[in-house]
Enzyme design. Structure first.
Site, mmCIF file in Angstrom:
data_model
loop_
_atom_site.group_PDB
_atom_site.id
_atom_site.type_symbol
_atom_site.label_atom_id
_atom_site.label_comp_id
_atom_site.label_asym_id
_atom_site.label_seq_id
_atom_site.Cartn_x
_atom_site.Cartn_y
_atom_site.Cartn_z
ATOM 1 N N SER A 151 0.848 -1.184 0.000
ATOM 2 C CA SER A 151 0.000 0.000 0.000
ATOM 3 C C SER A 151 0.883 1.232 0.000
ATOM 4 O O SER A 151 2.031 1.188 0.459
ATOM 5 C CB SER A 151 -0.894 0.005 1.241
ATOM 6 N N TYR A 164 -1.515 -1.455 10.278
ATOM 7 C CA TYR A 164 -1.666 -1.553 8.827
ATOM 8 C C TYR A 164 -0.420 -1.010 8.127
ATOM 9 O O TYR A 164 0.178 -1.688 7.281
ATOM 10 C CB TYR A 164 -2.904 -0.776 8.373
#
Length: 281
Positions: A151, A164
């Site tokens: 990401s 995350y």
């Protein structure tokens, strides 16, 4: 029959096979469709049984490929074991896409620790186990593709999304290291770092109220750029010109400036603490 004829027959019998985790929607589904369109048989995994089997029927109908569905929650040991066993029965695996992932909606200190560890299992443990399973065969055959979906958040620490960002940072650095490790074997390694992408990953519609339309990309756009990067041999792949600019600029921002700036951005994206936090993907 000569040995060369037997070898040629064996090569003709070999059908290309792609494994895609988290293939029920979004980027994973787009990868599955792409490889099916290229004539690859598929092994697709996910947690939503009905959607996965519907996806499998679609691929079989539209592309005349074989599709094996494995229902698996990659945070559960027994499901990982089931998937690894299925892969172990395959002679050739040509493509592995580690796409399965999710975001948490609360800060590290506000969540149950087991929930946080589950993310480590899905984002880190599962890809490592799958790569360790398929890579020896790729090295032996001197070909293969491994795509790890990270990401853009991997480059941006976030106070309320630390696990995350942290796990995706691991994926990014590990993928680069893996690329260096297998250099010379003809294996293509990629770390995909998308920004905001239209998918079930952003289930809360309120997220879109705080993200400008020009930030969003479709899963197909993301996968198309990923394939472009594969052909160009780019290890780190960041779809979207705007995101590549953001990633470049971030390298020159001192942390002393970044921390308060990130805090302000978080307030903009999350004006109310009880709202679901948006996640880069």
């Amino acid at each position: 029959m000569s040995q060369n004829t037997l070898l040629q027959d064996s090569q003709c019998m070999h059908r290309k096979l792609a494994v895609v985790t988290g293939a029920s929607s979004g980027i994973g589904l787009a990868y599955a469709r792409y490889f099916a369109a290229q004539g690859y048989d598929l092994i697709i995994t996910g947690r939503r049984k009905d959607i996965l089997f519907e996806t499998a029927h679609e691929m079989q109908r539209n592309y005349s490929v074989d599709v094996e569905v494995i229902i698996a929650d990659l945070s559960k040991k027994q499901d990982i074991t089931k998937l690894l066993k299925a892969l172990g029965h395959k002679i050739h695996i040509d493509v592995l896409v580690n796409n399965a992932g999710y975001s948490l909606n609360c800060a590290f200190t506000e969540d149950e620790f087991d929930h946080q560890i589950d993310m480590v299992k899905v984002h880190m443990n599962a890809p490592l186990l799958l790569i360790h399973s398929v890579l020896p065969g790729m090295i032996k055959n001197k070909k293969g593709i491994i795509i790890n979906v990270s990401s853009l958040a991997s480059a941006f620490p976030a106070a309320n999304n630390g696990m995350y960002s942290g796990t995706k940072s691991f994926v990014r650095v590990f993928t680069e290291s893996l690329h260096m490790e297998v250099a010379g074997y003809g294996i293509k390694i990629q770390c995909l770092c998308p920004g905001f992408t239209h998918s079930d990953f952003h289930r809360n519609s309120e997220v879109k109220d705080y993200i400008r339309p020009f930030f969003w990309m479709t899963p197909d756009q993301v996968v198309d750029y990923s394939i472009y990067c594969l052909k160009k041999g780019r290890v780190i792949c960041i779809p979207g010109f705007l995101y590549r600019v953001i990633n470049f600029i971030s390298k020159f921002i001192p942390r002393k400036i970044y921390y308060p700036l990130a805090h302000r951005m978080e307030k903009y994206f999350n004006p109310a603490k009880d709202k679901v936090k948006p996640a880069w993907y």
